[in-house]
Design a protein around this motif. Structure first.
Motif, mmCIF file in Angstrom:
data_model
loop_
_atom_site.group_PDB
_atom_site.id
_atom_site.type_symbol
_atom_site.label_atom_id
_atom_site.label_comp_id
_atom_site.label_asym_id
_atom_site.label_seq_id
_atom_site.Cartn_x
_atom_site.Cartn_y
_atom_site.Cartn_z
ATOM 1 N N VAL A 195 0.836 -1.204 0.000
ATOM 2 C CA VAL A 195 0.000 0.000 0.000
ATOM 3 C C VAL A 195 0.872 1.256 0.000
ATOM 4 O O VAL A 195 0.612 2.215 -0.746
ATOM 5 C CB VAL A 195 -0.962 0.001 1.208
ATOM 6 N N LYS A 196 1.916 1.245 0.805
ATOM 7 C CA LYS A 196 2.816 2.402 0.863
ATOM 8 C C LYS A 196 3.485 2.651 -0.483
ATOM 9 O O LYS A 196 3.542 3.789 -0.975
ATOM 10 C CB LYS A 196 3.878 2.186 1.939
ATOM 11 N N LYS A 197 3.991 1.597 -1.100
ATOM 12 C CA LYS A 197 4.666 1.728 -2.384
ATOM 13 C C LYS A 197 3.698 2.194 -3.470
ATOM 14 O O LYS A 197 4.046 3.027 -4.322
ATOM 15 C CB LYS A 197 5.311 0.400 -2.774
ATOM 16 N N MET A 198 2.479 1.686 -3.425
ATOM 17 C CA MET A 198 1.509 2.061 -4.450
ATOM 18 C C MET A 198 1.106 3.534 -4.335
ATOM 19 O O MET A 198 0.859 4.195 -5.344
ATOM 20 C CB MET A 198 0.300 1.133 -4.396
ATOM 21 N N LYS A 199 1.078 4.037 -3.126
ATOM 22 C CA LYS A 199 0.826 5.473 -2.957
ATOM 23 C C LYS A 199 1.955 6.286 -3.588
ATOM 24 O O LYS A 199 1.704 7.296 -4.249
ATOM 25 C CB LYS A 199 0.701 5.812 -1.474
ATOM 26 N N ASN A 237 1.505 6.509 -7.155
ATOM 27 C CA ASN A 237 0.215 7.090 -7.549
ATOM 28 C C ASN A 237 -0.709 6.031 -8.149
ATOM 29 O O ASN A 237 -1.425 6.277 -9.122
ATOM 30 C CB ASN A 237 0.410 8.245 -8.535
ATOM 31 N N LYS A 238 -0.690 4.849 -7.553
ATOM 32 C CA LYS A 238 -1.565 3.752 -7.951
ATOM 33 C C LYS A 238 -2.553 3.454 -6.826
ATOM 34 O O LYS A 238 -2.310 3.744 -5.654
ATOM 35 C CB LYS A 238 -0.746 2.493 -8.239
ATOM 36 N N GLU A 239 -3.676 2.872 -7.184
ATOM 37 C CA GLU A 239 -4.724 2.558 -6.211
ATOM 38 C C GLU A 239 -4.535 1.165 -5.628
ATOM 39 O O GLU A 239 -4.009 0.263 -6.290
ATOM 40 C CB GLU A 239 -6.100 2.645 -6.882
ATOM 41 N N SER A 240 -5.011 0.994 -4.419
ATOM 42 C CA SER A 240 -4.955 -0.304 -3.748
ATOM 43 C C SER A 240 -6.331 -0.672 -3.236
ATOM 44 O O SER A 240 -6.946 0.071 -2.475
ATOM 45 C CB SER A 240 -3.960 -0.262 -2.581
ATOM 46 N N LEU A 241 -6.827 -1.816 -3.685
ATOM 47 C CA LEU A 241 -8.096 -2.359 -3.209
ATOM 48 C C LEU A 241 -7.762 -3.587 -2.373
ATOM 49 O O LEU A 241 -7.432 -4.646 -2.905
ATOM 50 C CB LEU A 241 -8.999 -2.728 -4.381
ATOM 51 N N VAL A 242 -7.807 -3.418 -1.061
ATOM 52 C CA VAL A 242 -7.370 -4.482 -0.150
ATOM 53 C C VAL A 242 -8.578 -5.266 0.350
ATOM 54 O O VAL A 242 -9.556 -4.678 0.819
ATOM 55 C CB VAL A 242 -6.586 -3.903 1.043
ATOM 56 N N CYS A 243 -8.504 -6.574 0.239
ATOM 57 C CA CYS A 243 -9.601 -7.442 0.670
ATOM 58 C C CYS A 243 -9.440 -7.836 2.134
ATOM 59 O O CYS A 243 -8.325 -7.972 2.640
ATOM 60 C CB CYS A 243 -9.641 -8.697 -0.193
ATOM 61 N N ALA A 244 -10.576 -8.014 2.783
ATOM 62 C CA ALA A 244 -10.609 -8.440 4.189
ATOM 63 C C ALA A 244 -11.686 -9.501 4.349
ATOM 64 O O ALA A 244 -12.757 -9.410 3.737
ATOM 65 C CB ALA A 244 -10.891 -7.255 5.097
ATOM 66 N N LEU A 278 -3.926 1.387 7.393
ATOM 67 C CA LEU A 278 -2.937 1.535 6.321
ATOM 68 C C LEU A 278 -3.405 2.545 5.275
ATOM 69 O O LEU A 278 -2.630 2.934 4.406
ATOM 70 C CB LEU A 278 -2.666 0.183 5.664
ATOM 71 N N ASN A 279 -4.677 2.915 5.353
ATOM 72 C CA ASN A 279 -5.276 3.911 4.462
ATOM 73 C C ASN A 279 -5.127 3.561 2.978
ATOM 74 O O ASN A 279 -4.621 4.365 2.182
ATOM 75 C CB ASN A 279 -4.676 5.293 4.736
ATOM 76 N N PRO A 280 -5.597 2.373 2.579
ATOM 77 C CA PRO A 280 -5.590 2.039 1.149
ATOM 78 C C PRO A 280 -6.666 2.840 0.416
ATOM 79 O O PRO A 280 -7.455 3.552 1.036
ATOM 80 C CB PRO A 280 -5.920 0.546 1.150
ATOM 81 N N LYS A 333 -14.908 3.082 9.248
ATOM 82 C CA LYS A 333 -15.185 4.511 9.365
ATOM 83 C C LYS A 333 -14.691 5.084 10.692
ATOM 84 O O LYS A 333 -14.464 6.295 10.807
ATOM 85 C CB LYS A 333 -16.689 4.782 9.215
ATOM 86 N N SER A 334 -14.507 4.234 11.699
ATOM 87 C CA SER A 334 -13.958 4.710 12.971
ATOM 88 C C SER A 334 -12.471 5.033 12.847
ATOM 89 O O SER A 334 -11.903 5.703 13.716
ATOM 90 C CB SER A 334 -14.168 3.662 14.067
ATOM 91 N N VAL A 335 -11.867 4.559 11.760
ATOM 92 C CA VAL A 335 -10.435 4.778 11.533
ATOM 93 C C VAL A 335 -10.196 5.808 10.438
ATOM 94 O O VAL A 335 -9.410 6.739 10.592
ATOM 95 C CB VAL A 335 -9.737 3.449 11.152
ATOM 96 N N SER A 336 -10.891 5.625 9.307
ATOM 97 C CA SER A 336 -10.649 6.488 8.153
ATOM 98 C C SER A 336 -11.855 6.439 7.218
ATOM 99 O O SER A 336 -12.612 5.461 7.217
ATOM 100 C CB SER A 336 -9.394 6.031 7.406
#
Length: 227
Positions: A110-114, A117-124, A136-138, A171-174
């Motif tokens: 996620v850090k590297k993609m920021k 300037n690329k997007e990150s869609l992280v699954c949970a 991590l603010n993806p 939403k409690s985080v970001s």
């Protein structure tokens, strides 16, 4: 990377045969046509890396299905996150239940993609995991209970609390868009997920295993655009 706020309809091609043959190209054509017609729905195609060069000539809002938390180096068979600098994709899926990675690797990607300037869609898999990822603010988070993936039993109906609890936790985080996934089969499943508060859906087999995938996409996008 900030995401323009509209409903997201993300299709994971996975490694179905249709992800590699002419069906994939027809899906890209349909996505391109619908994106020009409907402004309230963003269509993302998550494609195999070998298909990038074919699909990018038809439709440009494409993601990788996975990226590895590696710098350049001697890593045979891996796709370095640094390589995104040279790949014409908007971003990548990360941590799908079929390709899980550890938290510190998600953080690195996620850090590297920021930086790129690329997007990150992280699954949970769970609301708890979604909350941890939110720190991590993806770009986006997709919540998919693994037991419902490919089942035809939509999370929005079978386990609506997974969506609502995940939204609350994130939403409690970001203020990160949260997509719903797993078992989403018909447009009404997507509408229910949106009504529960999600920013869209991540689907796969409903499109990729359909006898008429283009009709499925049209039906979903038209219905979501009308919300």
């Amino acid at each position: 990377m900030a995401i323009e706020m509209k409903y997201v309809f993300a299709i994971n091609f996975k490694s179905y045969e249709t992800a590699y043959n002419n069906v994939a190209l027809e899906i890209a054509k349909t996505a391109n046509q619908l994106s020009s017609k409907y402004s309230n729905v963003r269509i993302i195609l998550s494609v195999p890396s070998v298909m990038i060069s074919k699909i990018i000539n038809i439709y440009d809002d494409i993601y990788l299905q996975h990226i590895d938390p590696l710098d350049y180096g001697a890593y045979t068979g891996f796709l370095s996150v640094d390589s995104l600098k040279y790949l014409e994709v908007k971003g990548s899926l990360i941590n799908h239940s079929e390709h899980k990675i550890i938290y510190r690797d998600i953080e690195k990607i996620v850090k590297k993609m920021k930086e790129l300037n690329k997007e990150s869609l992280v699954c949970a898999d769970t609301p708890g995991e979604a909350a941890g990822i939110a720190y991590l603010n993806p770009s986006m988070i997709a919540v998919e209970p693994p037991e419902l993936i490919g089942s035809g039993i939509p999370v929005s109906k079978a386990k609506p609390e997974v969506i609502t609890e995940s939204l609350k936790a994130v939403k409690s985080v970001s203020n990160i868009p949260v997509l719903a996934g797993a078992g989403i089969t018909i447009p009404d499943d997507a509408i229910k997920a949106i009504e529960l508060g999600s920013s869209g859906v991540l689907i796969a087999s409903a499109v990729m295993k359909s006898k008429n995938p283009n009709k499925v996409i049209i039906d979903f996008v038209e219905k979501m655009n009308s919300v």
